[in-house]
Design a protein around this motif. Structure first.
Motif, PDB file in Angstrom:
ATOM      1  N   GLY A   1       0.743  -1.247   0.000  1.00 27.81           N
ATOM      2  CA  GLY A   1       0.000   0.000   0.000  1.00 27.81           C
ATOM      3  C   GLY A   1       0.774   1.299   0.000  1.00 27.81           C
ATOM      4  O   GLY A   1       0.196   2.348  -0.244  1.00 27.81           O
ATOM      5  N   VAL A   2       2.068   1.308   0.257  1.00 26.89           N
ATOM      6  CA  VAL A   2       2.832   2.558   0.239  1.00 26.89           C
ATOM      7  C   VAL A   2       3.828   2.496  -0.925  1.00 26.89           C
ATOM      8  O   VAL A   2       4.745   1.691  -0.913  1.00 26.89           O
ATOM      9  CB  VAL A   2       3.553   2.817   1.573  1.00 26.89           C
ATOM     10  CG1 VAL A   2       4.339   4.117   1.502  1.00 26.89           C
ATOM     11  CG2 VAL A   2       2.551   2.865   2.723  1.00 26.89           C
TER      12      VAL A   2
ATOM     13  N   LEU B   1       3.187   7.633  -1.909  1.00 24.34           N
ATOM     14  CA  LEU B   1       1.751   7.551  -2.143  1.00 24.34           C
ATOM     15  C   LEU B   1       1.210   6.435  -1.276  1.00 24.34           C
ATOM     16  O   LEU B   1       1.584   5.271  -1.454  1.00 24.34           O
ATOM     17  CB  LEU B   1       1.461   7.279  -3.620  1.00 24.34           C
ATOM     18  CG  LEU B   1      -0.010   7.078  -3.987  1.00 24.34           C
ATOM     19  CD1 LEU B   1      -0.822   8.338  -3.689  1.00 24.34           C
ATOM     20  CD2 LEU B   1      -0.138   6.683  -5.449  1.00 24.34           C
ATOM     21  N   ASN B   2       0.340   6.795  -0.327  1.00 24.36           N
ATOM     22  CA  ASN B   2      -0.222   5.812   0.597  1.00 24.36           C
ATOM     23  C   ASN B   2      -1.582   5.362   0.086  1.00 24.36           C
ATOM     24  O   ASN B   2      -2.542   6.134   0.059  1.00 24.36           O
ATOM     25  CB  ASN B   2      -0.347   6.429   1.993  1.00 24.36           C
ATOM     26  CG  ASN B   2      -0.781   5.417   3.032  1.00 24.36           C
ATOM     27  OD1 ASN B   2      -1.370   4.388   2.717  1.00 24.36           O
ATOM     28  ND2 ASN B   2      -0.490   5.714   4.265  1.00 24.36           N
ATOM     29  N   LEU B   3      -1.659   4.104  -0.322  1.00 20.04           N
ATOM     30  CA  LEU B   3      -2.910   3.508  -0.796  1.00 20.04           C
ATOM     31  C   LEU B   3      -3.338   2.359   0.116  1.00 20.04           C
ATOM     32  O   LEU B   3      -4.074   1.473  -0.297  1.00 20.04           O
ATOM     33  CB  LEU B   3      -2.744   3.004  -2.238  1.00 20.04           C
ATOM     34  CG  LEU B   3      -2.403   4.063  -3.270  1.00 20.04           C
ATOM     35  CD1 LEU B   3      -2.179   3.424  -4.627  1.00 20.04           C
ATOM     36  CD2 LEU B   3      -3.494   5.131  -3.334  1.00 20.04           C
ATOM     37  N   ILE B   4      -2.888   2.388   1.347  1.00 19.79           N
ATOM     38  CA  ILE B   4      -3.141   1.292   2.267  1.00 19.79           C
ATOM     39  C   ILE B   4      -4.635   1.088   2.526  1.00 19.79           C
ATOM     40  O   ILE B   4      -5.066  -0.005   2.887  1.00 19.79           O
ATOM     41  CB  ILE B   4      -2.339   1.496   3.569  1.00 19.79           C
ATOM     42  CG1 ILE B   4      -2.035   0.173   4.214  1.00 19.79           C
ATOM     43  CG2 ILE B   4      -3.013   2.451   4.505  1.00 19.79           C
ATOM     44  CD1 ILE B   4      -0.856   0.210   5.142  1.00 19.79           C
ATOM     45  N   HIS B   5      -5.437   2.115   2.297  1.00 19.65           N
ATOM     46  CA  HIS B   5      -6.880   2.034   2.517  1.00 19.65           C
ATOM     47  C   HIS B   5      -7.613   1.266   1.409  1.00 19.65           C
ATOM     48  O   HIS B   5      -8.780   0.932   1.560  1.00 19.65           O
ATOM     49  CB  HIS B   5      -7.470   3.442   2.649  1.00 19.65           C
ATOM     50  CG  HIS B   5      -7.317   4.266   1.416  1.00 19.65           C
ATOM     51  ND1 HIS B   5      -6.127   4.874   1.071  1.00 19.65           N
ATOM     52  CD2 HIS B   5      -8.186   4.575   0.443  1.00 19.65           C
ATOM     53  CE1 HIS B   5      -6.286   5.520  -0.071  1.00 19.65           C
ATOM     54  NE2 HIS B   5      -7.518   5.355  -0.471  1.00 19.65           N
ATOM     55  N   LEU B   6      -6.928   0.993   0.301  1.00 17.88           N
ATOM     56  CA  LEU B   6      -7.563   0.272  -0.804  1.00 17.88           C
ATOM     57  C   LEU B   6      -7.494  -1.239  -0.589  1.00 17.88           C
ATOM     58  O   LEU B   6      -6.553  -1.748   0.014  1.00 17.88           O
ATOM     59  CB  LEU B   6      -6.884   0.618  -2.129  1.00 17.88           C
ATOM     60  CG  LEU B   6      -6.965   2.069  -2.583  1.00 17.88           C
ATOM     61  CD1 LEU B   6      -6.250   2.245  -3.912  1.00 17.88           C
ATOM     62  CD2 LEU B   6      -8.414   2.513  -2.693  1.00 17.88           C
ATOM     63  N   ALA B   7      -8.486  -1.929  -1.119  1.00 17.43           N
ATOM     64  CA  ALA B   7      -8.516  -3.393  -1.048  1.00 17.43           C
ATOM     65  C   ALA B   7      -7.434  -3.985  -1.935  1.00 17.43           C
ATOM     66  O   ALA B   7      -6.958  -3.346  -2.879  1.00 17.43           O
ATOM     67  CB  ALA B   7      -9.886  -3.895  -1.496  1.00 17.43           C
ATOM     68  N   LYS B   8      -7.054  -5.219  -1.634  1.00 18.70           N
ATOM     69  CA  LYS B   8      -6.116  -5.919  -2.511  1.00 18.70           C
ATOM     70  C   LYS B   8      -6.712  -5.987  -3.902  1.00 18.70           C
ATOM     71  O   LYS B   8      -7.917  -6.178  -4.068  1.00 18.70           O
ATOM     72  CB  LYS B   8      -5.872  -7.340  -1.997  1.00 18.70           C
ATOM     73  CG  LYS B   8      -5.114  -7.387  -0.704  1.00 18.70           C
ATOM     74  CD  LYS B   8      -4.899  -8.824  -0.280  1.00 18.70           C
ATOM     75  CE  LYS B   8      -4.135  -8.859   1.027  1.00 18.70           C
ATOM     76  NZ  LYS B   8      -3.909 -10.247   1.464  1.00 18.70           N
ATOM     77  N   GLY B   9      -5.875  -5.829  -4.924  1.00 16.20           N
ATOM     78  CA  GLY B   9      -6.366  -5.883  -6.289  1.00 16.20           C
ATOM     79  C   GLY B   9      -5.443  -5.178  -7.254  1.00 16.20           C
ATOM     80  O   GLY B   9      -4.336  -4.784  -6.912  1.00 16.20           O
ATOM     81  N   VAL B  10      -5.924  -5.016  -8.474  1.00 14.80           N
ATOM     82  CA  VAL B  10      -5.169  -4.384  -9.551  1.00 14.80           C
ATOM     83  C   VAL B  10      -5.851  -3.066  -9.895  1.00 14.80           C
ATOM     84  O   VAL B  10      -7.071  -3.004 -10.054  1.00 14.80           O
ATOM     85  CB  VAL B  10      -5.116  -5.295 -10.794  1.00 14.80           C
ATOM     86  CG1 VAL B  10      -4.402  -4.615 -11.947  1.00 14.80           C
ATOM     87  CG2 VAL B  10      -4.443  -6.611 -10.455  1.00 14.80           C
ATOM     88  N   TYR B  11      -5.064  -2.010  -9.996  1.00 16.26           N
ATOM     89  CA  TYR B  11      -5.576  -0.672 -10.281  1.00 16.26           C
ATOM     90  C   TYR B  11      -4.753  -0.049 -11.401  1.00 16.26           C
ATOM     91  O   TYR B  11      -3.613  -0.434 -11.628  1.00 16.26           O
ATOM     92  CB  TYR B  11      -5.454   0.218  -9.032  1.00 16.26           C
ATOM     93  CG  TYR B  11      -6.233  -0.301  -7.852  1.00 16.26           C
ATOM     94  CD1 TYR B  11      -7.534   0.121  -7.625  1.00 16.26           C
ATOM     95  CD2 TYR B  11      -5.676  -1.213  -6.968  1.00 16.26           C
ATOM     96  CE1 TYR B  11      -8.260  -0.354  -6.539  1.00 16.26           C
ATOM     97  CE2 TYR B  11      -6.392  -1.693  -5.892  1.00 16.26           C
ATOM     98  CZ  TYR B  11      -7.682  -1.263  -5.675  1.00 16.26           C
ATOM     99  OH  TYR B  11      -8.395  -1.743  -4.611  1.00 16.26           O
ATOM    100  N   GLN B  12      -5.329   0.924 -12.087  1.00 12.62           N
ATOM    101  CA  GLN B  12      -4.594   1.666 -13.112  1.00 12.62           C
ATOM    102  C   GLN B  12      -4.442   3.115 -12.675  1.00 12.62           C
ATOM    103  O   GLN B  12      -5.225   3.621 -11.872  1.00 12.62           O
ATOM    104  CB  GLN B  12      -5.337   1.612 -14.446  1.00 12.62           C
ATOM    105  CG  GLN B  12      -5.299   0.243 -15.082  1.00 12.62           C
ATOM    106  CD  GLN B  12      -5.840   0.273 -16.484  1.00 12.62           C
ATOM    107  OE1 GLN B  12      -6.906   0.803 -16.729  1.00 12.62           O
ATOM    108  NE2 GLN B  12      -5.084  -0.294 -17.409  1.00 12.62           N
ATOM    109  N   VAL B  13      -3.440   3.780 -13.255  1.00 10.83           N
ATOM    110  CA  VAL B  13      -3.179   5.185 -12.976  1.00 10.83           C
ATOM    111  C   VAL B  13      -3.536   5.987 -14.222  1.00 10.83           C
ATOM    112  O   VAL B  13      -3.077   5.664 -15.318  1.00 10.83           O
ATOM    113  CB  VAL B  13      -1.697   5.405 -12.612  1.00 10.83           C
ATOM    114  CG1 VAL B  13      -1.430   6.867 -12.328  1.00 10.83           C
ATOM    115  CG2 VAL B  13      -1.304   4.539 -11.427  1.00 10.83           C
ATOM    116  N   ALA B  14      -4.360   7.022 -14.048  1.00 11.91           N
ATOM    117  CA  ALA B  14      -4.771   7.867 -15.176  1.00 11.91           C
ATOM    118  C   ALA B  14      -4.403   9.309 -14.893  1.00 11.91           C
ATOM    119  O   ALA B  14      -4.536   9.796 -13.778  1.00 11.91           O
ATOM    120  CB  ALA B  14      -6.276   7.759 -15.394  1.00 11.91           C
TER     121      ALA B  14
END
Length: 71
Positions: free
Chosen positions: A8-9, A43-56
């Protein structure tokens, strides 16, 4: 963005200055952040669920070939 995958970080490097969105596999925006300089930023994304994300990119209306994997 590195390390990737991680828990997440992320370190941001090499993204142009601007506003970015993190988008989940359903196309929903789940996070927004701003790159202010070429220096390494966290960038702290620790609040997001496990998974795959894209950056736009908000300004360029482009989807970057950056995939963020939360494990």
């Amino acid at each position: 963005m590195y390390p990737n995958p991680n828990n997440g970080v992320f370190n941001l490097v090499g993204l142009p200055i601007g506003t970015y969105k993190i988008i989940d596999i359903m196309g929903a925006e789940v996070h927004r952040f701003r790159v202010e300089s070429a220096d390494i930023q966290k960038l702290n994304l620790i609040h997001l669920a496990k998974g795959v994300y894209q950056v736009a990119s908000e300004e360029q209306k482009l989807m970057h070939n950056k995939v963020v994997i939360m494990d």
